[in-house]
Enzyme design. Sequence first.
Site, PDB file in Angstrom:
ATOM      1  CG  ASP A 131      -9.420  -1.377 -22.609  1.00 24.34           C
ATOM      2  OD1 ASP A 131     -10.420  -1.951 -22.998  1.00 24.34           O
ATOM      3  OD2 ASP A 131      -8.331  -1.912 -22.358  1.00 24.34           O
ATOM      4  N   PRO A 152       0.816  -1.220   0.000  1.00 23.18           N
ATOM      5  CG  PRO A 152      -0.291  -1.245   2.058  1.00 23.18           C
ATOM      6  CD  PRO A 152       0.568  -2.067   1.166  1.00 23.18           C
ATOM      7  CD  GLU A 198       0.442  -5.854  11.327  1.00 18.48           C
ATOM      8  OE1 GLU A 198       0.388  -4.615  11.246  1.00 18.48           O
ATOM      9  OE2 GLU A 198      -0.549  -6.595  11.234  1.00 18.48           O
ATOM     10  NE  ARG A 253      -8.230  -6.211 -20.595  1.00 21.24           N
ATOM     11  CZ  ARG A 253      -8.376  -5.053 -21.209  1.00 21.24           C
ATOM     12  NH1 ARG A 253      -7.512  -4.073 -21.011  1.00 21.24           N
ATOM     13  NH2 ARG A 253      -9.375  -4.858 -22.042  1.00 21.24           N
TER      14      ARG A 253
HETATM   15  N1  ADE Z   1      -0.975  -4.977   0.092  1.00 24.46           N
HETATM   16  C1  ADE Z   1      -1.925  -4.626   0.974  1.00 24.46           C
HETATM   17  N2  ADE Z   1      -2.688  -3.636   0.501  1.00 24.46           N
HETATM   18  C2  ADE Z   1      -2.202  -3.339  -0.745  1.00 24.46           C
HETATM   19  C3  ADE Z   1      -2.556  -2.404  -1.745  1.00 24.46           C
HETATM   20  N3  ADE Z   1      -3.564  -1.547  -1.584  1.00 24.46           N
HETATM   21  N4  ADE Z   1      -1.852  -2.390  -2.874  1.00 24.46           N
HETATM   22  C4  ADE Z   1      -0.816  -3.227  -3.054  1.00 24.46           C
HETATM   23  N5  ADE Z   1      -0.427  -4.130  -2.145  1.00 24.46           N
HETATM   24  C5  ADE Z   1      -1.111  -4.199  -1.002  1.00 24.46           C
END
Ligand code: ADE
Length: 261
Positions: free
Chosen positions: A174, A94, A121, A159
Amino acid sequence: MRIDVLTIFPQMFDVPFSFGIFKRAIDQNLVSINVHNIRDYTHDKHHTVDDYPHGGGPGMVLKPEPVFEAVAAVKAQLPDESGTAQLPIILLTPQGRLFNQQIAMELSKYRHLIMICGRYEGIDERVVEHLVTDEISIGDYVLTGGELPALVVIDTVIRLLPGVLGSEDSAQEDSHANGLLEYPQYTRPAVFRDWPVPEILLSGNHAQIARWRREQVLRRTVERRPDLIDMTKLGQEEKQLVEQFTALSKAKSSLNKEPEK
Ligand code: ADE
């Protein structure tokens, strides 16, 4: 293209690759996907992939050794000429740069990608500092691991590979491919429950249909994702349409607002 995925849940990749466009692309050797279990690169009796965080705190952290070993093993399988120096090693996290169609296009140009799925974590920061070359997030929300994000990235990239989609131009049309949303599509029947297909689409006049679709692309993008509009990329007539749709969209939203007290 060859994609190697490093994960502690390799089974999560079994089903998605066995269907439809993925399966066909693999069967036709347009892409090969190799999923590796990080646990196979541990050497202790319990095949430990995680450990407590130094300094304390909740949760477990993915250990660096098996991840480094797994990447080394993948690299050792590659033919020398594939240029491992510029081989992307992507961590799904994230904290990464926000994935979009542009990044998918960029990744689709490589002959080889390695993807590391984070878990727990987090992952030991030395993996990020000394192994990974790119970090990708699929959105501002937190999943339990990088497996679903890796599938999202792989799907989007595959794709785009030449020959994967039936018709060459379907990826061109697309939503997002040209930075704007796609026009609405209709199929038969021409009238369904009193709801007719827009008449122009039945007219057979291809020039007018193309024009109508271009207007729809602009209208939709103005209404739903005005942040995607880049006026510098539009012609004079298109700019005027955007201005018109923007005014309409503003008028509509002010009508929908609660009256001020
Ligand atoms: N791992 C946990 N959440 C994630 C996300 N939003 N994007 C990429 N990897 C992740």
